[in-house]
Design a protein around this motif. Structure first.
Motif, mmCIF file in Angstrom:
data_model
loop_
_atom_site.group_PDB
_atom_site.id
_atom_site.type_symbol
_atom_site.label_atom_id
_atom_site.label_comp_id
_atom_site.label_asym_id
_atom_site.label_seq_id
_atom_site.Cartn_x
_atom_site.Cartn_y
_atom_site.Cartn_z
ATOM 1 N N GLU A 58 -10.463 7.820 18.424
ATOM 2 C CA GLU A 58 -10.348 9.198 18.915
ATOM 3 C C GLU A 58 -11.564 9.632 19.724
ATOM 4 O O GLU A 58 -11.442 10.363 20.699
ATOM 5 N N VAL A 59 -12.738 9.191 19.281
ATOM 6 C CA VAL A 59 -13.945 9.605 20.007
ATOM 7 C C VAL A 59 -14.372 8.568 21.046
ATOM 8 O O VAL A 59 -14.975 8.912 22.067
ATOM 9 N N PHE A 60 -14.042 7.314 20.772
ATOM 10 C CA PHE A 60 -14.551 6.228 21.628
ATOM 11 C C PHE A 60 -13.730 6.048 22.906
ATOM 12 O O PHE A 60 -14.290 5.947 23.999
ATOM 13 N N LEU A 61 -12.420 5.972 22.770
ATOM 14 C CA LEU A 61 -11.600 5.620 23.939
ATOM 15 C C LEU A 61 -11.756 6.604 25.103
ATOM 16 O O LEU A 61 -11.879 6.172 26.254
ATOM 17 N N PRO A 62 -11.782 7.920 24.838
ATOM 18 C CA PRO A 62 -11.903 8.844 25.975
ATOM 19 C C PRO A 62 -13.318 8.949 26.546
ATOM 20 O O PRO A 62 -13.503 9.546 27.609
ATOM 21 N N ALA A 63 -14.301 8.384 25.861
ATOM 22 C CA ALA A 63 -15.699 8.605 26.269
ATOM 23 C C ALA A 63 -15.994 8.038 27.658
ATOM 24 O O ALA A 63 -16.780 8.610 28.420
ATOM 25 N N PHE A 64 -15.344 6.926 27.995
ATOM 26 C CA PHE A 64 -15.637 6.286 29.287
ATOM 27 C C PHE A 64 -15.243 7.204 30.447
ATOM 28 O O PHE A 64 -16.010 7.376 31.398
ATOM 29 N N ALA A 65 -14.038 7.775 30.345
ATOM 30 C CA ALA A 65 -13.581 8.649 31.432
ATOM 31 C C ALA A 65 -14.463 9.899 31.515
ATOM 32 O O ALA A 65 -14.748 10.395 32.612
ATOM 33 N N GLU A 66 -14.916 10.386 30.358
ATOM 34 C CA GLU A 66 -15.778 11.571 30.366
ATOM 35 C C GLU A 66 -17.092 11.272 31.086
ATOM 36 O O GLU A 66 -17.550 12.051 31.930
ATOM 37 N N LEU A 67 -17.670 10.119 30.765
ATOM 38 C CA LEU A 67 -18.938 9.760 31.406
ATOM 39 C C LEU A 67 -18.741 9.486 32.895
ATOM 40 O O LEU A 67 -19.541 9.919 33.742
ATOM 41 N N ARG A 68 -17.653 8.805 33.224
ATOM 42 C CA ARG A 68 -17.409 8.463 34.636
ATOM 43 C C ARG A 68 -17.206 9.719 35.473
ATOM 44 O O ARG A 68 -17.646 9.788 36.632
ATOM 45 N N ASP A 69 -16.556 10.698 34.907
ATOM 46 C CA ASP A 69 -16.354 11.956 35.612
ATOM 47 C C ASP A 69 -17.716 12.574 35.972
ATOM 48 O O ASP A 69 -17.932 13.019 37.105
ATOM 49 N N CYS A 70 -18.614 12.567 35.007
ATOM 50 C CA CYS A 70 -19.951 13.132 35.248
ATOM 51 C C CYS A 70 -20.706 12.308 36.293
ATOM 52 O O CYS A 70 -21.378 12.863 37.170
#
Ligand code: ARG
Length: 445
Positions: free
Chosen positions: A327-339
């Motif tokens: 739940e916390v790990f999988l979406p983290a990449f897209a969040e960081l890439r967006d930034c």
């Protein structure tokens, strides 16, 4: 709800809902990778006599179709289906009958989700690294472009010594190189094959683990099956530390940008199309992009801790606790890439104030230059320091705004080329091509 593990009695619906949790949504991140893992697994099963050649061919063909559906965003986990592993097996069974049920020999969902996560993570690490590289190039470009434009450097947020936009932009570029080194360590740890560990204790089938390792383009396998299972959570935590490193750099950059964009500093201006307005104050052009980047990146820096706490004190062996990490790990990449992408976009367009130092409030930052000038003329450093200090106190200090910094990494010698060479060296060390070509080979058939 029909389960892979159905044994002829019904499970309480509320228990089913609770235990499936958010898997039907989160496992979509893993769909393509689940298919790739199955392709390698069944190719190996055929080679050790657990599948017929015609079965393998039919299954591979159908798995390629499912991969294409996932890539096109058309893969869904149906209502009543637990997870991605069940969905893929169901699709195969619907399309090919009983042979669909043969793919799970010598495998458990425990090593299946492990290998899915490894394949997903290594792909995402590559994408993050590519975005880091783009931001790096923008920062390096701006560093060179503005290498002669001075700005105040601060300690304690008090005006300190001459700095430059060349140094400021270049500092973040070099920071990203270090961050990529840590990301590379995380990639090395990730790129090892857990498939074949089954439920965490291997299998009595004569599995050929080297074969699936090669087919999937892993650098090696996680050899010990008990350790392979222990990698669940540990891999995610290690990768999260690397993501947090990048997020830390970005968050600091974002705060600098907000501060320097404020009217009281006015060192940089964000292009107006990159700012947001106020519903009451007509003059506002706010740097919300960098504020959100700062908060998002601070949140990402909590990720290693979150993962640690979810899996803290688990003994060896599989536990369902591990599911929550997704739940916390999988979406983290897209969040960081967006930034990262936002930062690269704005850094490219940011405007620099080339006349900051016309303002006398920054005059005192040249005090050390004057001390050093007197020292080179022969005055002992401590006497020169005292003289300049007294001049300042008496209001008689006259700054000379010429600076002569020559050593490596200073205002006058940014070492941009050396920093770029370091980046290239780190970049080459990833060796992404091996994984990419293995996946291409599996898919082309
Ligand atoms: N959804 C599960 C997870 O993410 C898949 C593995 C299920 N295995 C099990 N033994 N219940 O961990």
């Amino acid at each position: 709800m029909k389960k892979l593990w159905d044994k002829g009695y019904d499970i309480n619906e509320e228990i089913a809902r609770f235990t499936v949790g958010r898997d039907r949504e989160l496992d979509l991140y893993l769909a393509k990778h689940d298919v790739l893992g199955s392709m390698a697994h069944i190719t190996m099963l055929e080679s050790v006599g657990l599948l017929e050649k015609n079965e393998l061919d039919a299954l591979l063909r159908e798995l390629r179709n499912i991969y294409a559906e996932a890539e096109a965003g058309r893969f869904e986990i149906e209502e009543g289906i637990e997870d991605v592993h069940s969905q893929v097996e169901l699709m195969l069974t619907r399309r090919l009958g009983d042979m669909g049920k043969k793919i799970h020999s010598g495998r458990s969902r425990n090593d299946q989700v492990l290998v899915d996560l490894k394949l997903y993570t290594r792909e995402q690490i590559r994408l993050v690294a590519e975005d880091v590289r783009v931001l790096f190039e923008e920062l390096q470009g701006q560093s060179e472009r503005y290498k002669d434009v001075l700005m105040p450097g601060y300690t304690h947020l008090q005006v300190a010594m001459p700095s430059s936009f060349g140094l400021w932009f270049g500092a973040y570029a070099e920071g990203l190189v270090d961050d990529l080194m840590l990301l590379q360590a995380a990639y090395r740890i990730t790129n090892r094959n857990p498939l074949g560990s089954a439920a965490g204790y291997g299998s009595s089938f004569p599995l050929n683990r080297q074969m699936t390792t090669d087919l999937l383009g892993f650098d090696s396998m996680d050899y010990n099956v008990v350790y392979a299972q222990m990698g669940r959570g540990k891999t995610e935590r290690n990768v999260a530390f690397a993501l947090a490193g990048i997020a830390g750099t970005l968050s600091k950059l974002a705060f600098d940008a907000c501060l320097f964009n404020s009217q009281n500093f006015a060192f940089v201006t964000l292009p107006k199309e990159c700012t947001t307005g106020s519903s009451i104050m007509p003059h506002k052009k706010n740097p919300d992009v960098f504020e959100l980047t700062r908060a998002e990146c601070n949140k990402l820096q909590a990720l290693p801790n979150q993962i640690t706490l979810i899996m803290n004190n688990l003994p060896s062996g599989y536990f369902r606790d591990l599911q929550i990490i997704k739940e916390v790990f999988l979406p983290a990449f897209a969040e960081l890439r967006d930034c990262l992408q936002m930062a690269a976009y704005i850094i490219r367009k940011i405007q620099v104030n080339e006349h900051i130092l016309d303002d006398s409030r920054y005059d005192l930052m040249f005090s050390v230059e004057e001390v050093n000038r007197l020292t080179t003329e022969g005055m002992p450093f401590r006497d020169a320091y005292r003289k300049v200090g007294m001049d300042i106190e008496a209001g008689q200090f006259q700054p000379c705004k010429e600076v002569h910094h020559t050593h490596e990494g200073s205002v006058g010698n940014l070492c941009t080329a050396q920093i770029s060479a370091l980046m290239q060296q780190v970049w080459d060390g990833f060796g992404f091509e091996r994984a990419l070509s293995a996946e291409r080979n599996l898919l082309k058939g």
